[in-house]
Design a protein around this motif. Structure first.
Motif, PDB file in Angstrom:
ATOM      1  N   CYS A 102       0.843  -1.191   0.000  1.00 20.47           N
ATOM      2  CA  CYS A 102       0.000   0.000   0.000  1.00 20.47           C
ATOM      3  C   CYS A 102       0.882   1.246   0.000  1.00 20.47           C
ATOM      4  CB  CYS A 102      -0.878  -0.020   1.246  1.00 20.47           C
ATOM      5  SG  CYS A 102      -1.788   1.507   1.482  1.00 20.47           S
TER       6      CYS A 102
ATOM      7  N   ASN B 239       0.084   3.982   1.429  1.00 21.72           N
ATOM      8  CA  ASN B 239      -0.068   4.709   2.693  1.00 21.72           C
ATOM      9  C   ASN B 239       0.332   3.911   3.923  1.00 21.72           C
ATOM     10  OD1 ASN B 239      -1.353   6.641   1.066  1.00 21.72           O
ATOM     11  ND2 ASN B 239      -3.307   5.592   1.345  1.00 21.72           N
ATOM     12  N   CYS B 240       0.448   2.584   3.763  1.00 21.02           N
ATOM     13  CA  CYS B 240       0.670   1.726   4.929  1.00 21.02           C
ATOM     14  C   CYS B 240       1.821   0.764   4.677  1.00 21.02           C
ATOM     15  CB  CYS B 240      -0.569   0.886   5.245  1.00 21.02           C
ATOM     16  SG  CYS B 240      -2.104   1.802   5.309  1.00 21.02           S
TER      17      CYS B 240
ATOM     18  N   CYS C 253      -5.637  -2.247  -0.324  1.00 24.78           N
ATOM     19  CA  CYS C 253      -5.149  -2.292   1.055  1.00 24.78           C
ATOM     20  C   CYS C 253      -6.356  -2.510   1.966  1.00 24.78           C
ATOM     21  CB  CYS C 253      -4.446  -0.992   1.443  1.00 24.78           C
ATOM     22  SG  CYS C 253      -4.034  -0.908   3.201  1.00 24.78           S
TER      23      CYS C 253
ATOM     24  N   CYS D 151      -6.558   0.712   4.835  1.00 26.23           N
ATOM     25  CA  CYS D 151      -6.950   2.099   4.557  1.00 26.23           C
ATOM     26  C   CYS D 151      -7.815   2.199   3.309  1.00 26.23           C
ATOM     27  CB  CYS D 151      -5.725   2.985   4.431  1.00 26.23           C
ATOM     28  SG  CYS D 151      -4.821   2.741   2.906  1.00 26.23           S
TER      29      CYS D 151
HETATM   30 ZN   LIG Z   1      -3.207   1.164   3.340  1.00 28.83          ZN
END
Ligand SMILES: [Zn+2]
Ligand SMILES: [Zn+2]
Length: 783
Positions: free
Chosen positions: A485, A487-488, A503, A506
């Motif tokens: 991901c 963001n993660c 993901c 999120c």
């Molecule tokens: Zn994520």
């Protein structure tokens, strides 16, 4: 999203009330709390024209430096002036009636103290938006004839139209909406208004439901008692349990019970009898069940035996939720069935709380206030002085330990009803399972043969795989690159139907790719999710209908029910899904339950992973053999010797609990110690790390001071239980949703000491801008 940092949780906020009225000129004062992380109430003067201000109602007050009009909950009214020369004054009362009663007021106060958040935040969360905003209601104007003793003298003359309208109003015998009277009398509203003006009709306004009765969604929302379905005859175990429980119901008073009954042992019948008894006494009951179990099948069992039923589920609109809240508060509902938030239902004479599947994690709320509905329910039962029963085939170790030390009374149903045996469970060692050449398959030969046999004998099959999506591991075999991901710190899952890499934390998604972005070699899609399993079933069992139940296929209201109805009717032969299919389903024709991979979730960095795995296996095994045909369970695993697998296979909860508790004690985890988890997060890694270190220092200090104070206070010289600080460390998922995260755990045997340390620190530390922190008391999520 989570509340902004618990920044000023226990400090004085920067805002100081602006100079308004001198305190000595006021006679009544109200304490107001706000939907903010503030630890105390603010005192305001109550002007004489706002006599309606009272606890449980919302008011509007000037707040902060700019004296911005702000809504808040009144928590106390007093004539004792505060020790201050000036106070601001309440500007408006927002509610006609109190939204919460005295008990719930005390309950929310306790929650704010225990879960370390603002009282106003708790009240805001407890009262549904639909109630706060009066959704589903409107202000209506009513008229009624003035009583003969209050008629004007001499009587005014009226027009023929006014005379007709007056006749209609008198005939009605109760207040009529002004518009409706005008319609009945076929006159304009001016005619009716004229009667009011002449003193012959009295006019008043009142808030009413916009729709009456409120709309039901999918027939699920409310059932009025119709024919009484007959009570089932109890078996000897049930008789024993019921006798003990009935005593507590008759006697009244706080009494917590843990009802441990194996799957299919008839726990619901006990709940139903208890509810009937309470309703007979003219009282009300709250029944908490996991959201996932709020199926018509569950509702059906409560329907018709227990007075008026309201079902609070997550698909209700604000207006519907508001309407039910008001109906419960008005005493029109005897039984409230719902998920987590139903624990706050505004009943008038609560007589019983039931919590089914008390071990379910979904009872814990993962946003402020981070409460556990079971623990809140126990506190509510204590405050209201009523019995509470918590039921499960696999109780949480917290509740089991409470029963062990006598805090809860243990009731057991060790056998299934009608002497049906628990299904035999076969553990299949995947390390030694032969693999047909060429193709890797999720369903090994043993499970495949068992499925064929079950289907041939016209039985139905449930297959559990607690992982959704198609491929769960998208990687490059050449360079080791794993699709992650943006963001993660988490690998993404390939969802074939959506044609996306997703993901699961999120929700970020991207288009699937075929070439490694690092080395341009071919990417491999591996790992097994329910979507891929469904394809494999289609190939292996042509001619049989398979349906998948997971949060991807079940997002629309009613989809859950459609699949279950089709399964019940025999139109679906194989039901495959995530934990969603493991719980509560009762289909007598299911002769085989297969667990495709029991190890999913077993090796997570979480001290509860073994407990959760055991619960899931025991629960899904419980779906088999509930009818005359009997049934069996096959569990595929790479760790066939793990106690949570061997003991689930023997249906031996007590032994599992005993062993797991030894571990918990050794490592001083709950239920032996109370645990609070703190998460520091920031979009800047260094800022998060620096504040985590600072916070850790503050905790070390506080622990020393609190411990020393406690020793000094205690003349006998006994030491208070130690408080341990673990961390700070990076969270198991270090980057989540673009935040870098650090966490620590603070633990102690005694909740009081733990809370004192937490309060001491929260009162003084403030995160720098761009850094937030969250406190999670009795944390369940360790990610
Ligand atoms: Zn994520
Ligand atoms: Zn590569």
């Amino acid at each position: 999203m989570t509340a902004p940092a618990a920044a000023n949780l226990f400090g004085d906020p920067d805002d100081r009330p602006a100079p308004p009225v001198p305190t000595r000129t006021a006679t009544r004062f109200a304490d107001i709390v706000f939907d903010r992380p503030l630890d105390h109430a603010y005192t305001y003067a109550v002007p004489d024209h706002l006599a309606a201000v009272g606890p449980g109602k919302r008011v509007e007050v000037p707040f902060g430096r700019g004296s911005k009009p702000t809504p808040g909950f009144c928590v106390r009214v007093t004539d004792q002036p505060p020790a201050r020369d000036e106070v601001k004054a309440v500007t408006r009362v927002l509610d006609d009636d109190a939204l919460v009663d005295d008990h719930v007021m005390k309950l929310t106060r306790w929650m704010a103290d225990y879960y370390l958040c603002g009282w106003g935040q708790v009240l805001h969360a407890v009262v549904p938006a639909g109630v706060r905003e009066n959704a589903g209601t409107r202000q209506a104007v009513f008229v009624e004839p003035v009583g003969t003793d209050r008629l004007p003298n001499p009587l005014p003359t009226v027009s023929p139209r006014q005379k007709a309208a007056l006749e209609y109003a008198k005939e009605e015998g109760r207040p009529l909406e002004l518009g409706r009277l005008a319609r009945l009398a076929k006159c304009g509203p001016g005619v009716v208004a004229g009667l009011v003006k002449k003193g012959l009709l009295r006019k008043f306004s009142e808030r009413v439901e916009s729709q009456n009765p409120p709309v039901a969604t999918g027939g699920l929302s409310e059932e009025v008692a119709t024919a009484h379905s007959p009570a089932i005859e109890l078996n000897p175990d049930q008789v024993r349990v019921w006798d003990e429980f009935r005593g507590a119901l008759a006697g009244g008073g706080y009494h917590p019970f843990l009802l441990h009954g194996v799957t299919g042992s008839g726990k619901t019948e006990i709940y139903l009898r208890a509810i009937e008894e309470v309703v007979r006494q003219g009282k009300e009951a709250i029944v908490l069940v996991p959201e996932i179990s709020l199926t018509p099948q569950t509702i059906e069992r409560f329907r018709g035996r227990c007075g008026n039923l309201a079902v609070l589920h997550s698909h209700l609109t604000d207006a519907e939720r508001g309407a039910y809240w008001r109906r419960v508060a008005a005493g029109h509902i005897q039984v409230v069935v719902g998920a987590r938030s139903a624990v706050f239902a505004p009943t008038r004479k609560l007589g019983l709380i039931v919590i089914d599947e008390e071990h379910e994690n979904s009872f814990k709320q993962e946003s402020t206030p981070r409460y556990h509905a079971r623990d809140v329910a126990v506190m509510r039962a204590r405050l209201e002085g009523i019995p509470i029963v918590m039921g499960s085939a696999t109780p949480s170790l917290e509740s089991w330990a409470n029963a062990g030390k006598g805090a809860y009374t243990l009731l057991t149903l060790p056998k299934r009803v009608e002497d049906r045996p628990l299904p035999p469970v076969r553990v299949i060692d995947l390390r030694h399972e032969p693999r047909p050449a060429g193709k890797h398959s999720a369903i090994g030969p043993t499970l495949e043969a068992a499925m064929k046999a079950a289907l041939r004998d016209k039985g139905q099959v449930i297959l559990l795989l607690n992982r959704r999506g198609f491929s769960t591991h998208v990687h490059c075999p050449a360079c080791g690159h794993v699709a992650q991901c943006q963001n993660c710190d988490l690998a993404v899952t390939f969802h074939r139907a959506r044609a996306a890499l997703v993901c699961h934390y999120c929700g970020w998604e991207t288009a699937p790719f075929q070439q490694c972005p690092a080395c341009q070699q071919a990417i491999r899609y591996q790992g097994l999710g329910t979507e891929k399993l469904e394809v494999e079933i289609g190939e292996k069992f042509p001619g049989h209908v398979c349906r998948r139940m997971d949060s991807d296929t079940m997002s629309k209201p009613g989809s859950h029910q459609r699949v279950l109805d089709a399964f019940r009717d025999g139109l679906v032969h194989i039901l495959v899904g995530t934990q969603m299919i493991a719980k509560g389903l009762d289909f007598p024709n299911v002769t085989l339950v297969g667990v495709v991979n029991a190890d999913v979730g077993l090796h997570l960095p979480d001290f509860r992973s073994a407990e959760r795995t055991f619960q899931l296996l025991a629960q899904v095994a419980g779906r088999a053999g509930r009818g005359d045909k009997g049934g069996q369970v096959l569990v595929q695993t790479f760790t066939p010797d793990h106690p949570c697998i061997t003991l689930a296979a023997k249906h031996d909860y007590a032994e599992f609990a005993a062993r797991e508790l030894v571990h918990r004690k050794e490592y001083r985890y709950p239920p032996y110690e109370r645990l609070a988890r703190l998460i520091v997060r920031s979009e800047k890694a260094e800022a998060a790390a620096a504040f985590a270190d600072q916070l850790a220092g503050a905790f070390q200090e506080a622990i020393k001071r609190v411990t020393a104070d406690a020793e000094r206070r205690d003349a006998t010289g006994t030491r208070p239980p130690p408080v341990r600080l673990l961390g700070p460390a990076e969270c198991p998922v270090y980057r989540l949703n673009n935040f870098y995260r650090f966490h620590f755990q603070i633990q102690s045997e005694q909740s009081a000491v733990l809370h004192e340390v937490l309060r001491t620190v929260l009162a003084v530390v403030r995160p720098p801008s761009g850094v937030e922190f969250q406190v999670d008391v009795d944390a369940y999520s360790m990610m």
